[in-house]
Scaffold this motif. Structure first.
Motif, mmCIF file in Angstrom:
data_model
loop_
_atom_site.group_PDB
_atom_site.id
_atom_site.type_symbol
_atom_site.label_atom_id
_atom_site.label_comp_id
_atom_site.label_asym_id
_atom_site.label_seq_id
_atom_site.Cartn_x
_atom_site.Cartn_y
_atom_site.Cartn_z
ATOM 1 N N TYR A 4 0.831 -1.207 0.000
ATOM 2 C CA TYR A 4 0.000 0.000 0.000
ATOM 3 C C TYR A 4 0.864 1.255 0.000
ATOM 4 N N GLY A 5 0.553 2.159 -0.942
ATOM 5 C CA GLY A 5 1.334 3.390 -1.036
ATOM 6 C C GLY A 5 0.681 4.364 -2.001
ATOM 7 N N ARG A 6 1.496 5.259 -2.551
ATOM 8 C CA ARG A 6 0.985 6.312 -3.437
ATOM 9 C C ARG A 6 0.191 5.740 -4.613
ATOM 10 N N LEU A 7 0.719 4.690 -5.227
ATOM 11 C CA LEU A 7 0.079 4.160 -6.422
ATOM 12 C C LEU A 7 -1.315 3.628 -6.098
ATOM 13 N N ALA A 8 -1.476 2.980 -4.954
ATOM 14 C CA ALA A 8 -2.794 2.482 -4.552
ATOM 15 C C ALA A 8 -3.778 3.630 -4.372
ATOM 16 N N VAL A 9 -3.346 4.687 -3.709
ATOM 17 C CA VAL A 9 -4.241 5.827 -3.466
ATOM 18 C C VAL A 9 -4.622 6.492 -4.782
ATOM 19 N N LEU A 10 -3.638 6.733 -5.649
ATOM 20 C CA LEU A 10 -3.917 7.401 -6.914
ATOM 21 C C LEU A 10 -4.787 6.539 -7.825
ATOM 22 N N ALA A 11 -4.627 5.212 -7.738
ATOM 23 C CA ALA A 11 -5.442 4.317 -8.569
ATOM 24 C C ALA A 11 -6.863 4.185 -8.040
#
Length: 279
Positions: free
Chosen positions: A168-175
């Protein structure tokens, strides 16, 4: 459903044109027709649909998409692959348009049209950059109807990851802030020519309603700061973002928590406060 005319086996096409996957271009060819058909089924019924394919290479997935009845716009930057793709276009009666170019440089919507499905075995070296570009469409709902994309499995897990998990990180939030991603299935490395060093996965993404009162730029700024120092408490990692600590307190989120414990909804709420006129 379209029926393709008789075509030579893909391996023969590759041999006839002296093609090989270029590591510098992040290429790994898929030749298994059953697997390619399975990928083409992920978006649903493509009969008569518009499909945008990036990096078709010798055209294996392109064949599967055409066989599903799609009208395909394929963008390829490797000039070696253009000849077999153009040869394929010549025998499918206007169903395939081949464009030479770099997908990162193209204004895609006018080429493909709104409501198109993006389906691609993405080159590993540009996959994440293209995904973020497609998720960053200023107008939402975006021009594309769905994304069906091949990634390294680790990247796929980062896209669909939930809070309090290693991925879980930036890519999960942005996606996930305005779309719904899922892993459709994983693909063994042995399915590719040459085999990559990692397992791959096909990710399917559909747009969701965009939260109101939130700008992507703000969400990117918050997640960059929060996950850039993910081992630190939020009161440390977000102190460089003006108003972020006060926004956390207004939301009742403990500033001693770490970024990976916040949900996508928490980050959206935080961004909404910072984007408010008096935020």
């Amino acid at each position: 459903m379209s029926r393709l005319p008789p075509l030579p086996p893909l391996r023969e096409v590759i041999a006839a044109h002296g093609l090989s996957a270029e590591k510098a271009l992040g290429q790994n060819f898929l030749l298994d027709a059953q697997l390619l058909d399975r990928i083409a089924r992920v978006p649903g019924d493509l009969d008569g649909a518009s499909v945008y394919e990036v990096g078709p290479g010798p055209g294996g997935l392109t064949r599967a998409l055409l066989g599903a009845g799609a009208h395909v716009v394929a963008v390829e930057r490797d000039r070696r692959c253009l000849v077999p793709l153009i040869e394929l276009a010549q025998v499918v009666d206007g169903q395939l348009t081949v464009i030479e170019g770099d997908a990162l440089d193209l204004d895609e919507a006018p080429l493909v049209g709104r409501g198109a499905h993006i389906v691609a075995n993405l080159p590993y070296n540009v996959g994440t950059a293209l995904l973020i570009r497609w998720l960053s469409d200023t107008a939402w709902t975006p021009w594309w109807a769905s994304l069906t994309l091949m990634f390294q499995k680790e990247v796929a897990e980062r896209i669909v990851a939930k809070p309090d998990s290693d991925h879980y990180g930036r890519l999960a939030v942005l996606a996930q802030w305005r779309s719904t991603p899922r892993i459709a299935f994983t693909v063994n490395r042995a399915a590719f020519v040459p085999p990559p060093k990692v397992t791959s996965a096909v990710v399917h993404i559909v747009p969701a309603d965009a939260p109101e009162g939130v700008r992507l730029a703000t969400l990117e700024r918050i997640t960059a700061a929060a996950f850039g120092q993910r081992r630190k408490m939020l009161r440390q990692s977000l102190k460089s973002v003006s108003g972020a600590i006060e926004a956390l307190e207004a939301l009742g989120i403990e500033t001693t928590r770490r970024a990976e414990t916040l949900s996508v909804e928490d980050f959206v709420a935080l961004a909404r406060i910072l984007d408010a006129p008096d935020g």
